[in-house]
Design an enzyme around this catalytic site. Structure first.
Site, mmCIF file in Angstrom:
data_model
loop_
_atom_site.group_PDB
_atom_site.id
_atom_site.type_symbol
_atom_site.label_atom_id
_atom_site.label_comp_id
_atom_site.label_asym_id
_atom_site.label_seq_id
_atom_site.Cartn_x
_atom_site.Cartn_y
_atom_site.Cartn_z
ATOM 1 C CG ASP A 1 31.967 30.896 10.357
ATOM 2 O OD1 ASP A 1 31.763 30.299 11.435
ATOM 3 O OD2 ASP A 1 31.258 30.712 9.355
ATOM 4 C CB SER B 1 28.070 32.603 7.389
ATOM 5 O OG SER B 1 28.983 31.568 7.664
ATOM 6 C CG ASP C 1 27.219 31.296 11.088
ATOM 7 O OD1 ASP C 1 28.413 31.062 10.793
ATOM 8 O OD2 ASP C 1 26.265 30.781 10.486
ATOM 9 C CG ASP D 1 28.375 27.849 9.856
ATOM 10 O OD1 ASP D 1 29.449 28.485 9.781
ATOM 11 O OD2 ASP D 1 27.536 27.814 8.937
#
Length: 449
Positions: free
Chosen positions: A242, A104, A244, A246
């Protein structure tokens, strides 16, 4: 022995904590647990496997795919895509489960492995515990035709892109200029195309991942480059992802930060007006700003509070059928369209509100007044005594009396460290700082170890 799974999968330093051996064994155990339904139906289980672009994801995702195939699971290798894309594709393909290799917003040397159950939903703690227990059990070998196949999921990005555009329900983003910060992460190959296809004029930064630069001075945890570019090109707004993708944070045309609380406020008011805010309720964590709760109360919208972490927001949404929730950090869940936080989806709908309302993002953000919030981390203390020490509880009551209902106090023990987090909100910054410092002093005195 410490639990392997944390708040969002298994995460640590790649090559040290998250090794190829761990990934292989974890995947094999996950195949045994998450593939049970398929075996009960005498069919082969299928899993979607994806990763963000950090270099260690190459060997970790390969090990995951190998572990799954060796346990008889067919793998759809989606390559580099956002975490919410992986979750969506699990549901869209009818796969039995999914695996995302990502850390992440963490720096490039870290990595992690997270799982999605059928339907693209996060795993319950009990299922994670079963997977961890299965790692200690015997290896279940398959041979011949029972061995799983690993195939490239060739249209993974296209399926997800079409899905995102479909959530706009025919409304286009023509006429607005958006700067996108892709954090040199998984959004780089998708987010610019989505916004452009929706009609927006797009300027992109952070879209050159090399495996090592993910989240490095850029993205939702480093907003300065986005703010500068928005001002430089005169854009209407900026969206930051960010690693990833999400989560999503935004900035207005003047470079003012629009955090997750303000994003939720804007979306909640629009959804309520259009009859799409289920049960007229927003889900937020205890760390959301008091201003969000007051703004919702003024408009008759209920706010359900959960513990810190998007998984707890998701639990409340899934249990009660709510349609919107999230965190101050930018994890926003729009459950009519996604099973998890989706930064690209959130960014699209923030831009959509600018188009639909005819207002600037700054004007939309005026729906919520942010109360000054001071957070003090008190280290080296016995966090277990936060809710039991009578002197400390008395100090909290005194602080709340001073605030007189025009602010709040929250003492939260860390889940992993000997740290107590003291958070105070008040109408004035000086008062919030004074009360937070006073309470932190009491915590140090009463809970010292």
């Amino acid at each position: 022995m410490a639990r392997l799974f944390g708040t969002d999968g298994v995460r640590g330093l790649a090559g040290v904590d998250v090794t190829a051996e761990l990934a292989l064994n974890l995947a094999h155990a996950a195949a045994l647990v998450l593939g049970r339904s398929a075996r009960a139906e005498s069919r082969r289980a299928t899993a979607v496997v994806a990763r963000d672009p950090r270099v260690s994801g190459e060997f970790i995702a390969s090990a995951v795919s190998a572990g799954l195939a060796a346990a008889g699971v067919d793998v759809l290798d989606a390559g580099v895509i956002p975490t919410p894309a992986a979750a969506y594709l699990v549901a869209d393909t009818g796969a039995d489960f999914g695996v995302m290799v990502s850390a992440s917003h963490n720096p490039a040397p870290d990595n992690g492995i997270k799982f999605f159950a059928a339907g693209g939903r996060k795993l319950a703690d009990t299922i994670e515990d079963e997977i961890e227990a299965a790692m200690a059990g015997p290896i279940v070998a398959v041979t011949g035709r029972e061995v799983g196949r690993i195939r490239r999921f060739a249209d993974a990005e296209d399926r997800y892109l079409v899905h995102l555009l479909g959530t706009l329900e025919g409304t286009r983003l023509d006429g607005i200029h958006v700067v996108l910060d892709c954090a040199h992460g998984a959004a780089a190959g998708i987010s610019p195309d989505v916004f452009a296809d929706a009609g927006a004029r797009v300027t992109v930064i952070g879209n050159d991942p090399d495996g090592f630069n993910i989240n490095d001075g850029i993205g939702s945890t480093h907003l300065e480059p986005l703010i500068a570019r928005v001002r430089e090109v005169g854009a209407d707004l900026g969206i930051a992802h960010d690693g990833d993708a999400d989560r999503c944070l935004a900035v207005d045309a003047d470079g003012n930060v629009i955090d997750g609380d303000k994003i939720m406020a804007i979306l909640a008011l629009s959804m309520a007006e259009r009859g799409k805010l289920h049960q007229h309720t927003l889900v937020a964590t205890v760390m959301s700003n008091l201003g969000l709760k007051l703004a919702m109360a003024d408009r008759g919208i209920d706010v359900v509070e959960t513990g810190v972490g998007d998984r707890y927001v998701l639990e409340a949404i899934n249990e009660h059928g709510y349609s919107l929730g999230g965190e101050q950090s930018g994890h926003v869940i729009m459950s009519d369209h996604a099973t998890t936080g989706d930064g690209i989806l959130t960014g699209l709908h923030i831009a959509l509100e600018v188009v639909r309302s005819g207002k600037t993002l700054a004007e939309l953000a005026e729906c919520m007044q942010v109360y000054p919030q001071v957070l003090v981390n008190v280290k080296g203390v016995d966090r277990a005594g936060v809710h039991t020490d009578e002197v400390l509880q008395s100090a909290v009551v005194q602080a709340e009396t001073v605030l007189g209902g025009n602010g709040r106090v929250l003492l939260r023990p860390s889940g992993t460290e000997p740290v107590v987090r003291v958070m105070v909100e008040a109408a004035e910054t000086d008062l919030a700082q004074q009360l937070a410092d006073d309470l932190a002093a009491v915590v140090r005195d009463r809970l010292a170890v």
